[in-house]
Design a protein around this motif. Structure first.
Motif, PDB file in Angstrom:
ATOM      1  N   PHE A  77       0.968  -1.269   0.132  1.00  0.00           N
ATOM      2  CA  PHE A  77       0.270   0.004   0.025  1.00  0.00           C
ATOM      3  C   PHE A  77       0.710   1.277  -0.068  1.00  0.00           C
ATOM      4  CE2 PHE A  77      -1.948  -3.263   2.043  1.00  0.00           C
ATOM      5  CZ  PHE A  77      -3.279  -3.576   1.389  1.00  0.00           C
ATOM      6  N   LEU A  78       0.758   2.028  -1.052  1.00  0.00           N
ATOM      7  CA  LEU A  78       1.766   3.166  -1.325  1.00  0.00           C
ATOM      8  C   LEU A  78       1.004   4.648  -0.743  1.00  0.00           C
ATOM      9  CD1 LEU A  78       3.351   2.083  -4.590  1.00  0.00           C
ATOM     10  CD2 LEU A  78       3.915   1.416  -2.252  1.00  0.00           C
ATOM     11  N   VAL A 104      13.543   2.349  -7.861  1.00  0.00           N
ATOM     12  CA  VAL A 104      12.648   1.003  -7.972  1.00  0.00           C
ATOM     13  C   VAL A 104      11.717   1.370  -8.910  1.00  0.00           C
ATOM     14  CG1 VAL A 104      10.956  -0.419  -7.054  1.00  0.00           C
ATOM     15  CG2 VAL A 104      13.248  -0.008  -5.609  1.00  0.00           C
ATOM     16  N   GLY A 105      11.195   2.674  -8.868  1.00  0.00           N
ATOM     17  CA  GLY A 105      10.159   3.052 -10.079  1.00  0.00           C
ATOM     18  C   GLY A 105      10.577   3.191 -11.277  1.00  0.00           C
ATOM     19  N   SER A 106      11.962   3.266 -11.582  1.00  0.00           N
ATOM     20  CA  SER A 106      12.788   3.200 -12.946  1.00  0.00           C
ATOM     21  C   SER A 106      13.039   1.644 -13.267  1.00  0.00           C
ATOM     22  CB  SER A 106      13.985   4.038 -12.860  1.00  0.00           C
ATOM     23  OG  SER A 106      13.710   5.399 -12.626  1.00  0.00           O
ATOM     24  N   THR A 129      16.323   1.664   5.671  1.00  0.00           N
ATOM     25  CA  THR A 129      15.594   1.952   4.883  1.00  0.00           C
ATOM     26  C   THR A 129      15.058   0.631   3.991  1.00  0.00           C
ATOM     27  OG1 THR A 129      16.585   3.980   4.657  1.00  0.00           O
ATOM     28  CG2 THR A 129      15.548   3.177   2.458  1.00  0.00           C
ATOM     29  N   GLY A 130      13.990   0.571   3.476  1.00  0.00           N
ATOM     30  CA  GLY A 130      13.513  -0.408   2.699  1.00  0.00           C
ATOM     31  C   GLY A 130      12.622   0.104   1.607  1.00  0.00           C
ATOM     32  N   ASN A 131      11.940  -0.782   0.996  1.00  0.00           N
ATOM     33  CA  ASN A 131      11.008  -0.367  -0.231  1.00  0.00           C
ATOM     34  C   ASN A 131       9.722  -1.526  -0.176  1.00  0.00           C
ATOM     35  OD1 ASN A 131      10.121  -0.933  -3.172  1.00  0.00           O
ATOM     36  ND2 ASN A 131      10.831   1.371  -2.958  1.00  0.00           N
ATOM     37  N   PRO A 132       8.725  -0.782  -0.488  1.00  0.00           N
ATOM     38  CA  PRO A 132       7.353  -1.868  -0.539  1.00  0.00           C
ATOM     39  C   PRO A 132       7.492  -3.033  -1.590  1.00  0.00           C
ATOM     40  CG  PRO A 132       6.911   0.454  -0.736  1.00  0.00           C
ATOM     41  CD  PRO A 132       8.127   0.352  -1.010  1.00  0.00           C
ATOM     42  N   ILE A 133       8.190  -2.893  -2.656  1.00  0.00           N
ATOM     43  CA  ILE A 133       8.004  -4.031  -3.690  1.00  0.00           C
ATOM     44  C   ILE A 133       9.347  -4.635  -3.931  1.00  0.00           C
ATOM     45  CG2 ILE A 133       5.909  -3.192  -4.495  1.00  0.00           C
ATOM     46  CD1 ILE A 133       7.629  -2.269  -7.069  1.00  0.00           C
ATOM     47  N   ALA A 134      10.633  -4.033  -3.733  1.00  0.00           N
ATOM     48  CA  ALA A 134      12.027  -4.388  -4.032  1.00  0.00           C
ATOM     49  C   ALA A 134      12.716  -4.611  -2.791  1.00  0.00           C
ATOM     50  CB  ALA A 134      12.631  -3.462  -4.858  1.00  0.00           C
ATOM     51  N   HIS A 188       9.912  -2.986   6.426  1.00  0.00           N
ATOM     52  CA  HIS A 188      10.363  -1.339   6.269  1.00  0.00           C
ATOM     53  C   HIS A 188       9.889  -1.228   4.592  1.00  0.00           C
ATOM     54  CE1 HIS A 188      12.650  -1.288   9.818  1.00  0.00           C
ATOM     55  NE2 HIS A 188      13.299  -2.159   9.633  1.00  0.00           N
ATOM     56  N   ASP A 189       8.849  -0.534   4.488  1.00  0.00           N
ATOM     57  CA  ASP A 189       8.257  -0.244   3.376  1.00  0.00           C
ATOM     58  C   ASP A 189       8.262   1.079   2.955  1.00  0.00           C
ATOM     59  OD1 ASP A 189       7.674  -3.327   2.933  1.00  0.00           O
ATOM     60  OD2 ASP A 189       5.857  -2.884   3.533  1.00  0.00           O
ATOM     61  N   ASP A 190       9.303   1.882   3.073  1.00  0.00           N
ATOM     62  CA  ASP A 190       9.660   3.190   2.857  1.00  0.00           C
ATOM     63  C   ASP A 190       9.303   3.852   1.272  1.00  0.00           C
ATOM     64  OD1 ASP A 190      10.523   3.547   5.477  1.00  0.00           O
ATOM     65  OD2 ASP A 190      12.261   2.715   4.764  1.00  0.00           O
ATOM     66  N   PHE A 191       8.445   4.549   1.189  1.00  0.00           N
ATOM     67  CA  PHE A 191       8.026   5.234  -0.051  1.00  0.00           C
ATOM     68  C   PHE A 191       7.839   6.476  -0.083  1.00  0.00           C
ATOM     69  CE2 PHE A 191       4.740   6.206  -3.471  1.00  0.00           C
ATOM     70  CZ  PHE A 191       5.307   5.838  -4.509  1.00  0.00           C
ATOM     71  N   ILE A 192       8.673   7.277  -0.611  1.00  0.00           N
ATOM     72  CA  ILE A 192       8.545   8.869  -0.859  1.00  0.00           C
ATOM     73  C   ILE A 192       8.845   9.352  -2.062  1.00  0.00           C
ATOM     74  CG2 ILE A 192       9.432  11.053   0.190  1.00  0.00           C
ATOM     75  CD1 ILE A 192      10.161   9.664   2.792  1.00  0.00           C
ATOM     76  N   PRO A 193       7.805   9.851  -2.803  1.00  0.00           N
ATOM     77  CA  PRO A 193       8.042  10.588  -4.297  1.00  0.00           C
ATOM     78  C   PRO A 193       8.730  11.739  -4.158  1.00  0.00           C
ATOM     79  CG  PRO A 193       5.763  10.073  -3.712  1.00  0.00           C
ATOM     80  CD  PRO A 193       6.411   9.761  -2.521  1.00  0.00           C
ATOM     81  N   TRP A 194       9.738  12.109  -4.963  1.00  0.00           N
ATOM     82  CA  TRP A 194      10.580  13.327  -5.123  1.00  0.00           C
ATOM     83  C   TRP A 194       9.678  14.241  -5.623  1.00  0.00           C
ATOM     84  CZ3 TRP A 194      15.027  14.430  -9.009  1.00  0.00           C
ATOM     85  CH2 TRP A 194      15.479  15.658  -8.778  1.00  0.00           C
ATOM     86  N   LYS A 195       9.584  15.558  -4.856  1.00  0.00           N
ATOM     87  CA  LYS A 195       9.162  16.705  -5.378  1.00  0.00           C
ATOM     88  C   LYS A 195      10.090  17.529  -6.040  1.00  0.00           C
ATOM     89  CE  LYS A 195       5.831  19.153  -3.312  1.00  0.00           C
ATOM     90  NZ  LYS A 195       5.021  19.745  -2.101  1.00  0.00           N
ATOM     91  N   ARG A 196      10.243  17.943  -7.202  1.00  0.00           N
ATOM     92  CA  ARG A 196      11.205  18.624  -7.997  1.00  0.00           C
ATOM     93  C   ARG A 196      11.765  19.749  -7.337  1.00  0.00           C
ATOM     94  NH1 ARG A 196      13.004  15.566 -12.302  1.00  0.00           N
ATOM     95  NH2 ARG A 196      14.773  16.972 -12.457  1.00  0.00           N
TER      96      ARG A 196
END
Length: 552
Positions: free
Chosen positions: A207-208, A457-459, A474-479, A540-548
C-alpha cells in the motif's frame, strides 16, 4: 600484517586511517615516514605534505577540496582547515574501454524469478493498492486493515506490543518511572506471519501512501503519475488497484498515459476506481476489495522459473555513509555491478548530488556524446537550481557523514560513485523515467536515501543493494533492499538490519573482488526467494516520491 592507512590513488595528497592512530605515531606512505601531529580516528584523513591556503586537496585522484588555512604534514584534515571544491567538467572524447571482469563462473548461472509479459523478470510477486491522490490515503488504510491479516501477510503478534503489555503490568504493580527504565524487556524476536497463506505465490499486498496528487505544480503531478506507473509496470508487481477521488490534478487518464508510455502492450490486471463517480465510500471500498481479491487469484497463477542473470536490474544506493564507504562496500558493490553489466544485466546509479566532483569521469564514460551531454545538462541544471535556493551540492553531507570522515561533498561523492563500477555509461535518465537499456544507467535523483531508493525502484530496479557505514533501516514496498556495511563494527552492532559485512575489506580478510562476488551470490539468493532481505523481514516499506524542489 594489517595496514593502518590507505592512500587510494597515486595523485592523492591526503591518506585515510584504517584504525585509530595517535599523535606521534609514524606511518609509511609510498615508502616515506610520516609522523602524525595529532590523533587521527579511523575513517578520517591526514595530510601527506604541507598545504597552504588555496592549495588543492586531492583524494581518489580528483579534486575534493581546498585548504583554507595552513595544514602540516601528518595533520588531521577537518572542516576547519579545508572546504569543498570540485573540478570543472565539459564534453570531451569518449573513454568507454573497460576491463570486463572474468565471467566464466557466472555466465551460466540463473535465478528463480517471475516472468512477465513484457520480457522482464521480477524477484517478487506483489499486488499494489495505490492512492492517486492523498485524499484516498484513509481508504487505502481501510483496505490494508481488511486484507493483510486475513491473507496471512501480517501477524497478530508483535514483540513491541508484548513489551507494552509487560510495562502496563509493571505500572499496575506500582513501579515508578525510574524502575520502569531499568526493566529488561528482551531483544527483538523474529515474529512470522501465519504459516498458511491463501495465495502462496503472492509475496504480499503493498500500500503506497503519499502526500501528492493535487495542489502541487504540474511537474510534480506528472512526476507522481510517472513514478506510480513505474511501480504498476514493475517486474515485481502482478497488478494494481488504484483509488482516485476524481477532481485532483493527477487524473486517471494521465496515469494510464504514463503506464502505456512504459509498456505499450501493458496487460496486467489494473483496477481504476474513482470515488466521485462511484458515489458512496462504502461502495468504493466494496468494489476495491472485490476487484483486489479477484486480482490476487490471477496473480497467484504465476510461479518462479529460471532466468539468466542478464534479467537482473539492480539499484545501487548508499546512505549513512562513512569514511570507509568508498574503500570497502562501494567498490565491492562496483565489482558486482561490473559482473552484472558484463552478463547483459542492468544497474542503476542515482543520487546526482553525490556525483559531484566525478562528473568528468562519468561523462567521459558515456557511450556517445548525446548521452554525455544529457548527463552534463541534468547535473548543471540541478546544481544551479540548488544554488538559486541558497544550497549547493556542497551542503549534501549530513552531520553523521562529516563526523565519520566525509568532510566535503566531493570526498563523499568520489567514494559513492564507486558503486557504479568501471563499465561504460549506457544511458542517462531523468526522474522518473524507466530503464530502457542493459548496462550502467545514471538516474537523476536527490541524495536523500528514501527518495532515491523509491525512484530507482520506480525506474525498474528489481532489487536494491544499499551500502551504509552508520546504519539505516531503509526499505521499499516492492523491491528487497539489501544492506551492506562498510565496517564490521556496524555489522555486529546492527545485524538485525544489515545483511552483508564488507568490513572484511578493511581488515584484509577479503579483497574487493572477493567481497563483490559474495555480494552477488547474496543478490542471487534474494532474487530467487531463497533468502529474505532484513528490510523485508522488518517490514520497512519506505516510499517517498520526489518533489522537484530542492532535496539534496
Amino acid at each position: 600484517m594489517r595496514n593502518t592507512t590507505l592512500k587510494i590513488h597515486p595523485k592523492d595528497n591526503i591518506e585515510v586511517a584504517l584504525t585509530d592512530l595517535k599523535a606521534g605515531d609514524t606511518v609509511i606512505s609510498d615508502g616515506n615516514p610520516i609522523t602524525l601531529t595529532e590523533d587521527v580516528a579511523a575513517k578520517h584523513k591526514f595530510a601527506l605534505h604541507d598545504l597552504n591556503p588555496g592549495d588543492d586537496v586531492v583524494m581518489y585522484g580528483v579534486l575534493v577540496g581546498k585548504a583554507v588555512e595552513p595544514v602540516k604534514t601528518g595533520q588531521l584534515v577537518t572542516t576547519r582547515n579545508i572546504k569543498h571544491a570540485s573540478g570543472d567538467y565539459e564534453l570531451r572524447e569518449r573513454k568507454t574501454d573497460w576491463l570486463t571482469p572474468d565471467l566464466s563462473s557466472w555466465k551460466d548461472r540463473t535465478f528463480m524469478g517471475y516472468h512477465r509479459a513484457d520480457g522482464s523478470v521480477g524477484v517478487a510477486n506483489y499486488w499494489l493498492v495505490i492512492p492517486l491522490v492523498f485524499c484516498e490515503n484513509r481508504n487505502v488504510q481501510v483496505i490494508q486493515d481488511a486484507f493483510a491479516k486475513e491473507l496471512g501477510y501480517q501477524t497478530d503478534i508483535s514483540p513491541e506490543r508484548d513489551h507494552v503489555k509487560q510495562l502496563i503490568q509493571l505500572y499496575r504493580e506500582g513501579k515508578n518511572p525510574a524502575e520502569i527504565l531499568t526493566v529488561d524487556l528482551g531483544g527483538r524476536t523474529d515474529v512470522k506471519a501465519k504459516d498458511e497463506k491463501i495465495f502462496p505465490n503472492v509475496d504480499g499486498i503493498k500500500f503506497l501512501n503519499h502526500s501528492l496528487g493535487c495542489a502541487g505544480i504540474k511537474e510534480d503531478t506528472r512526476g507522481l503519475c510517472g513514478l506510480l506507473a513505474g511501480y504498476i509496470t514493475h517486474a515485481n508487481v502482478a497488478g494494481a488497484t488504484v483509488l482516485s477521488l476524481g477532481c485532483q490534478n493527477a487524473q486517471i487518464d494521465m496515469l494510464k498515459e504514463e503506464v502505456y508510455k512504459r509498456d505499450p502492450a501493458f496487460s496486467k490486471p489494473l483496477y481504476l476506481l474513482e470515488q466521485q463517480q462511484i458515489g458512496s465510500e462504502t461502495e468504493l471500498l466494496n468494489q476495491a476489495i472485490k476487484k483486489t481479491f479477484a486480482g490476487l487469484i490471477e496473480a497467484n497463477q504465476n510461479t518462479r522459473k529460471p532466468a539468466p542473470l542478464s534479467k537482473l536490474c539492480v539499484g545501487l544506493e548508499c546512505g549513512g555513509s562513512d569514511g570507509f564507504s568508498g574503500i570497502s562496500a562501494n567498490p565491492s558493490l562496483g565489482h558486482a555491478s561490473d559482473i552484472i553489466v558484463g552478463l547483459g544485466g542492468s544497474v542503476i546509479l542515482s543520487e546526482f548530488p553525490e556525483l559531484c566532483g566525478v562528473e568528468q569521469e562519468l561523462s567521459d564514460r558515456c557511450v556517445d556524446d548525446e548521452t554525455a551531454g544529457r548527463f552534463i545538462h541534468l547535473m548543471r541544471t540541478y546544481h544551479d537550481k540548488a544554488k538559486a535556493f541558497g544550497s549547493g551540492f556542497d551542503a549534501n553531507p549530513s552531520a553523521g557523514n562529516v563526523r565519520d570522515g566525509l568532510i566535503t561533498d566531493a570526498i563523499k561523492s568520489a567514494g559513492a560513485a564507486k558503486k557504479g563500477g568501471t563499465s561504460p555509461v549506457a544511458d542517462v535518465l531523468d526522474y522518473p523515467e524507466k530503464v530502457r537499456k542493459p548496462g550502467l544507467t545514471l538516474l537523476c535523483t536527490p541524495g536523500s536515501d528514501v527518495e532515491s531508493t523509491t525512484a530507482e525502484v520506480g525506474s525498474g530496479a528489481t532489487i536494491v543493494v544499499f551500502t551504509t557505514g552508520l546504519g539505516t533501516p531503509t526499505g521499499n514496498p516492492i523491491a528487497p533492499v539489501v544492506k551492506v556495511s562498510t565496517n564490521t563494527k556496524l555489522y555486529n552492532k546492527m545485524n538485525d538490519i544489515i545483511d552483508i559485512d564488507a568490513g572484511t575489506v578493511i581488515s584484509g580478510a577479503e579483497t574487493i573482488n572477493e567481497a563483490g562476488e559474495r555480494i552477488l551470490e547474496h543478490i542471487i539468493r534474494i532474487a530467487s526467494g531463497e533468502e529474505k532481505a532484513k528490510a523485508v523481514v522488518g517490514g520497512h516499506d519506505d516510499f517517498i516520491p520526489w518533489k522537484r524542489g530542492i532535496s539534496l
